[in-house]
Enzyme design. Sequence first.
Site, short mmCIF file in Angstrom:
data_model
loop_
_atom_site.label_atom_id
_atom_site.label_comp_id
_atom_site.label_asym_id
_atom_site.label_seq_id
_atom_site.Cartn_x
_atom_site.Cartn_y
_atom_site.Cartn_z
N CYS A 2 0.83 -1.18 0.00
CA CYS A 2 0.00 0.00 0.00
C CYS A 2 0.87 1.24 0.00
O CYS A 2 2.07 1.19 -0.28
CB CYS A 2 -0.90 0.00 1.24
SG CYS A 2 -1.74 -1.58 1.53
N SER A 52 -5.35 -4.57 -1.78
CA SER A 52 -5.85 -5.67 -0.95
C SER A 52 -5.23 -6.99 -1.38
O SER A 52 -5.45 -7.45 -2.50
CB SER A 52 -7.37 -5.75 -1.04
OG SER A 52 -7.96 -4.52 -0.67
N ILE A 53 -4.48 -7.60 -0.46
CA ILE A 53 -3.81 -8.88 -0.73
C ILE A 53 -4.28 -9.96 0.25
O ILE A 53 -4.50 -11.11 -0.12
CB ILE A 53 -2.27 -8.74 -0.62
CG1 ILE A 53 -1.76 -7.65 -1.58
CG2 ILE A 53 -1.58 -10.07 -0.88
CD1 ILE A 53 -1.97 -7.94 -3.03
N ASN A 75 2.37 -0.38 5.29
CA ASN A 75 2.62 -0.78 3.91
C ASN A 75 3.52 -2.00 3.92
O ASN A 75 4.63 -1.93 4.45
CB ASN A 75 3.29 0.38 3.15
CG ASN A 75 3.90 -0.05 1.83
OD1 ASN A 75 3.41 -0.95 1.17
ND2 ASN A 75 4.99 0.60 1.44
N GLY A 76 3.07 -3.12 3.38
CA GLY A 76 3.91 -4.31 3.32
C GLY A 76 3.14 -5.58 3.58
O GLY A 76 1.91 -5.62 3.49
N GLU A 77 3.89 -6.63 3.90
CA GLU A 77 3.30 -7.93 4.23
C GLU A 77 4.10 -8.56 5.36
O GLU A 77 5.33 -8.59 5.32
CB GLU A 77 3.35 -8.87 3.01
CG GLU A 77 2.56 -8.40 1.80
CD GLU A 77 1.06 -8.46 1.98
OE1 GLU A 77 0.60 -9.08 2.96
OE2 GLU A 77 0.35 -7.88 1.14
N ASP A 99 -2.89 -9.22 8.47
CA ASP A 99 -1.65 -8.95 9.18
C ASP A 99 -1.60 -7.55 9.80
O ASP A 99 -0.82 -7.31 10.72
CB ASP A 99 -0.44 -9.16 8.26
CG ASP A 99 -0.51 -8.35 6.98
OD1 ASP A 99 -1.57 -7.76 6.68
OD2 ASP A 99 0.49 -8.33 6.24
N GLY A 360 13.55 -12.38 -8.14
CA GLY A 360 14.84 -12.94 -7.73
C GLY A 360 15.78 -11.91 -7.15
O GLY A 360 16.98 -12.19 -7.02
#
Length: 612
Positions: A2, A52-53, A75-77, A99, A360
């Site tokens: 986000c 939205s994830i 912002n992130g995961e 999360d 990668g």
Amino acid sequence: MCGFAFLYQPGCGTDVRQARIEAAMVALRHRGPDEQRVEAGDKFVMGHARLSIVDLAASHQPMRSPDGHHLLAFNGEIYNYRELRRTLAARWHFLTQGDTEVLLAGLCLHGIDFVDQLEGMWAFVLWDMHEQTALLCRDRVGKKPLYYAARGGNRFLCASELPALRRLDEQDWVEDVDGLADYFRHGYCLPGHTTWEGVKEVLPGHWVRWRPEAPPFECPYWRLPPPGSGAAQDDDALRETLTNAVRKRLVADVEVGAFLSGGIDSSLVCALAQPLMDRPLKTYTIGFTDPAFDESRYAEAIARFLGTDHHRAPLAAWDQQRLDTLLTRHLGQPFADSSILPTALVSELAARDVKVVLSGDGADELFGGYQRYQARAILRWYTRLPSGLRKLAESALLALPEPGAHHSRSLLKKAHLFVDVARRVASETPYTAPLMFHPQAYAGLFPDLVHRGHRAAGLPEECALDDLDRMLHADALVYLPQDILVKVDRASMAHGLEARAPFLDHKVIELAMTRRAKQHLRIGCGKRWLRNAFAGCLPRDTWKRRKQGFAVPVHTWFRGELGDQLEASLTSHGGFIDVKEGRRLLAEHRAGVRDHGYRLWMLHASLSDFAA
């Protein structure tokens, strides 16, 4: 994934703060096209743009704590959020399944020390409404961006991107001469700095606390271990750790795809991901019309080998409009890595199908993949030769016109680059990051910047490491977050796409750093440990193929219309560039005497109108 913005300014009206946050949210909409929300108080305003994830229907932000004391924008995961949720559930009544609330609960219950337990990528601001304190934090290696400015003692602003931050600020932005000097040396700003006075970047692995009438206080919570830290692990440990890192990054409530260039790093990530999925992995690559730079056939071969659902798009020529958009709307300051264009194009291609891709990124910096590490090792032998013999050999070599082909296809081009690197490396002690120019050439092009610049934060004060170890360590601290991760974040998020990098799992990083740099190298190539541990995962030809990277044929572009544009820009607005020397560089390039393509690109990128 986000974007967010925050403004504390009690000295202005609510309508002024609201107008500024709305302007910032427009600037961040590409990062969060699914939902935009704003929360305001009597002295502050906070906005969030959501992609939205996870927990698609809930987990709205900004998110308030149940007691109303704290407000979070994130912002992130966080990949281990489910495990963390179980440990927090005894003391927190969860209302969502994502999360974000796990992060909020952990920070409220444990404070900033909770970040030590996080696995993932993040940038966040937590506003304590009782203490009137802002807490900012960025992930260990800087995958997610976060900028801030403290204006006097009673005004504070932060945002995910510089253009959004600029819209929060009531004062005009002035160029930071030291930041520009860093840019012209390396092609990007050094960690913690920008090209704007008073505008800072939260360092990777750090948190920042601000309260009214006090300067921001910054503190590290994690440090990158130097090469050779701890006991070296075996191939099984590397296979297990990297596979687990890939598995974690497949967790999402939307489909996950992958970038696939055909090189070792992205191919290996795809090879580990495909068996963990219940459908063919969607993979994406970019092709070039110039065969010397086109790797798409290798990507297609890997896709057939792995059985992925592969997609390709061509990049036939440079795109001035796309470049201007990336620089001015997403980066907000000069950035010299021309591969941001194909990265944006492959992100646009992937975003048609998926919201998340694996990449990668990080393998070269952690496992010794760049050819400059090989060059550094050769320099140990080369510098023992008599100086007269070296000068004679270099003069004879440089008398030959430099080919425009990529160095992976031309021994002469590679030799030219080696001489160039040798001359630059000889002048830089200790190593910080790759230099764009030899100091003498830099002084000619930027005479007013010779003695300006910042010092890179986090590098060892003394050269306790040998030259190769220091190079690997410095690249992971400087080149990786300031170039590679900036490029991937801005290019992917420009299209509402989240990029996840398994090689940058902190457990993989710490494992890679248990080995010295020389242990990652073998004659003629790097990534020795990766090659040994995963030899059976990819075709033998993939391991043997010469490293190319995501290079762009800028040498051709500057011999045409792009060169004309640069010459016109130098004439109308040279800035800190010596116009006569800039024109000489361009003329030498167009005549085919030297390939200055990437240097000319750096000059071109610096002349964009960032105030537009």
